[in-house]
Design a protein around this motif. Structure first.
Motif, PDB file in Angstrom:
ATOM      1  N   THR A 176       3.138  -7.962   8.830  1.00  0.00           N
ATOM      2  CA  THR A 176       3.127  -6.588   8.334  1.00  0.00           C
ATOM      3  C   THR A 176       4.450  -5.883   8.557  1.00  0.00           C
ATOM      4  OG1 THR A 176       0.768  -6.456   8.845  1.00  0.00           O
ATOM      5  CG2 THR A 176       1.915  -4.372   8.505  1.00  0.00           C
ATOM      6  N   LEU A 183       2.080  -7.895   4.169  1.00  0.00           N
ATOM      7  CA  LEU A 183       1.616  -6.527   3.919  1.00  0.00           C
ATOM      8  C   LEU A 183       2.753  -5.546   4.150  1.00  0.00           C
ATOM      9  CD1 LEU A 183      -0.606  -4.344   3.510  1.00  0.00           C
ATOM     10  CD2 LEU A 183      -1.042  -4.496   5.993  1.00  0.00           C
ATOM     11  N   TYR A 184       2.959  -4.678   3.166  1.00  0.00           N
ATOM     12  CA  TYR A 184       3.893  -3.559   3.311  1.00  0.00           C
ATOM     13  C   TYR A 184       3.075  -2.267   3.271  1.00  0.00           C
ATOM     14  CZ  TYR A 184       8.165  -6.314   2.552  1.00  0.00           C
ATOM     15  OH  TYR A 184       9.195  -7.203   2.674  1.00  0.00           O
ATOM     16  N   LEU A 185       3.276  -1.437   4.276  1.00  0.00           N
ATOM     17  CA  LEU A 185       2.613  -0.136   4.323  1.00  0.00           C
ATOM     18  C   LEU A 185       3.666   0.939   4.104  1.00  0.00           C
ATOM     19  CD1 LEU A 185       0.305  -0.907   7.354  1.00  0.00           C
ATOM     20  CD2 LEU A 185      -0.500  -0.331   5.062  1.00  0.00           C
ATOM     21  N   LYS A 195      -9.475  -1.505   4.593  1.00  0.00           N
ATOM     22  CA  LYS A 195      -9.281  -2.775   5.303  1.00  0.00           C
ATOM     23  C   LYS A 195      -9.770  -3.966   4.487  1.00  0.00           C
ATOM     24  CE  LYS A 195      -9.665  -0.669   9.903  1.00  0.00           C
ATOM     25  NZ  LYS A 195     -10.451  -0.626  11.168  1.00  0.00           N
ATOM     26  N   MET A 210      -4.156   0.295   9.653  1.00  0.00           N
ATOM     27  CA  MET A 210      -4.071  -0.876   8.787  1.00  0.00           C
ATOM     28  C   MET A 210      -3.175  -1.963   9.404  1.00  0.00           C
ATOM     29  SD  MET A 210      -5.997  -0.476   6.108  1.00  0.00           S
ATOM     30  CE  MET A 210      -5.339  -1.514   4.790  1.00  0.00           C
ATOM     31  N   ALA A 211      -2.133  -1.544  10.082  1.00  0.00           N
ATOM     32  CA  ALA A 211      -1.235  -2.513  10.712  1.00  0.00           C
ATOM     33  C   ALA A 211      -1.957  -3.290  11.804  1.00  0.00           C
ATOM     34  CB  ALA A 211      -0.008  -1.808  11.286  1.00  0.00           C
ATOM     35  N   THR A 258       2.956   4.388   3.066  1.00  0.00           N
ATOM     36  CA  THR A 258       2.322   5.687   2.847  1.00  0.00           C
ATOM     37  C   THR A 258       2.874   6.688   3.850  1.00  0.00           C
ATOM     38  OG1 THR A 258       0.445   5.642   4.411  1.00  0.00           O
ATOM     39  CG2 THR A 258       0.231   4.335   2.389  1.00  0.00           C
ATOM     40  N   VAL A 294       5.741  -1.918   8.336  1.00  0.00           N
ATOM     41  CA  VAL A 294       5.396  -0.506   8.161  1.00  0.00           C
ATOM     42  C   VAL A 294       6.715   0.244   8.001  1.00  0.00           C
ATOM     43  CG1 VAL A 294       4.182   1.495   9.082  1.00  0.00           C
ATOM     44  CG2 VAL A 294       3.373  -0.819   9.621  1.00  0.00           C
ATOM     45  N   ILE A 311       0.868  -1.183   0.000  1.00  0.00           N
ATOM     46  CA  ILE A 311       0.000   0.000   0.000  1.00  0.00           C
ATOM     47  C   ILE A 311       0.903   1.230   0.000  1.00  0.00           C
ATOM     48  CG2 ILE A 311      -1.788   1.292   1.216  1.00  0.00           C
ATOM     49  CD1 ILE A 311      -2.861  -1.300   2.295  1.00  0.00           C
ATOM     50  N   ASN A 322      -1.441   4.151   8.440  1.00  0.00           N
ATOM     51  CA  ASN A 322      -0.527   3.016   8.557  1.00  0.00           C
ATOM     52  C   ASN A 322      -0.775   2.238   9.843  1.00  0.00           C
ATOM     53  OD1 ASN A 322       0.712   3.679   6.149  1.00  0.00           O
ATOM     54  ND2 ASN A 322       2.471   4.684   7.106  1.00  0.00           N
TER      55      ASN A 322
END
Length: 303
Positions: A100, A76-78, A67, A89-90, A80, A102, A18, A86
């Motif tokens: 995840t 998952l990589y955040l 979500k 979503m984490a 933004t 971040v 994301i 962040n």
């Protein structure tokens, strides 16, 4: 150890990224080398990320993420710049059991991406648990100079022949000896002599055992550096009591462990070509040394 290093088979892994800015592109530089299925969701997409889409390596969905996008996702990589988003979503990903990362927020990460040295099948990963990434990069640069590019085709050569070696040498000890002698003769090169060293390996399977002795008065942190390669090739570690953790750190992790054996049992293992480490009190070690004069008694600074 806060972070436990693992090498993950990416053939069936679904990655969601994301964010599609410069930071995301740096992560994709590595991720796109894997076999993972990669999906990127972002409103704005930088040219570097768009390049991966144009090459067919990733899929881009240009819109705001939610979500609901966490479905069908393993990693998952955040990436933004919206810290609140962040974090939200984490937490949602954690509830779903999704690992995840971040970017630039270690406290929200369930995994981190190490500094990686890529030589095809040979991968070296370096991490300082997020404490000193600059040092990890410098260490990577040093190790890069030690590992030639020829290692990539060399390990492809080895992988293609593992089945043949298993068929011709059904005994594990023979196979281990074969590969040790192959790499000793071939080194880290891949050239016209590599196939020759491989063929010769089947004709030269001779091995003498080794006995290393360490007494309980030896300062383990001062053992000679020259002994480390031998400790990494051990077949059996013998100790009357608990083996010190500092000594185990220096030894081959797959080596079998045993209580102290009789002299007759030690002789049998040695004659079978096994490599033994015996740790015990100074009197026991002296008695074993008297029986096995060829044994190497490791002391601080001597070998």
């Amino acid at each position: 150890m806060q972070y436990f290093p693992l090498f993950l088979d990416t053939q069936s892994i679904r990655v969601l990224m994301i964010g599609a800015g410069e930071v995301a592109s740096r992560k994709l530089d590595l991720l796109t080398r894997t076999e993972a299925d990669i999906r990127v969701i972002a409103i704005d997409v930088c040219d570097e990320v768009l390049h991966y889409h144009d090459s067919g390596r990733i899929r881009i969905v240009q819109r705001a993420a939610s979500k609901a996008d966490l479905q069908d996702c393993d990693l998952l990589y955040l990436a933004t710049q919206d810290e609140a988003f962040n974090q939200e979503m984490a937490l949602a990903a954690k509830e779903k059991g999704i690992l995840t990362n971040v970017v630039d927020a270690a406290e929200l990460c369930q995994f981190i991406t190490p500094s990686i040295i890529d030589r095809g099948r040979l991968q070296v990963a370096i991490s300082t648990a997020g404490a000193a990434p600059v040092y990890a990069r410098e260490l990577r640069a040093r190790i890069e100079t030690l590992l030639p590019a020829s290692l990539a085709p060399l390990f492809d050569f080895v992988a293609e022949r593992r089945s043949e070696v298993q068929q011709r040498l059904p005994n594990f000890s023979q196979r281990k000896l074969f590969w040790e002698q192959f790499f000793k003769a071939n080194g880290d090169k891949f050239d016209a002599n590599t196939a020759h060293h491989y063929a010769n390996g089947f004709e030269q399977l001779s091995c003498e055992g080794d006995i290393l002795l360490v007494d309980d008065t030896a300062p383990l942190t001062m053992l000679p550096i020259a002994a480390i390669p031998l400790l990494q090739r051990l077949d059996l570690i013998c100790c009357a009591e608990t083996i010190p953790a500092a000594l185990l750190e220096l030894c081959r992790r797959d080596a079998a462990r045993s209580q102290l054996l009789t002299l007759g049992q030690l002789t049998e293992h040695y004659q079978q070509g096994e490599r033994l480490l015996i740790y015990g009190d100074i009197d026991a070690i002296k008695a074993i040394k008297a029986h096995f004069p060829m044994a190497k008694h490791l002391r601080a600074g001597s070998f």
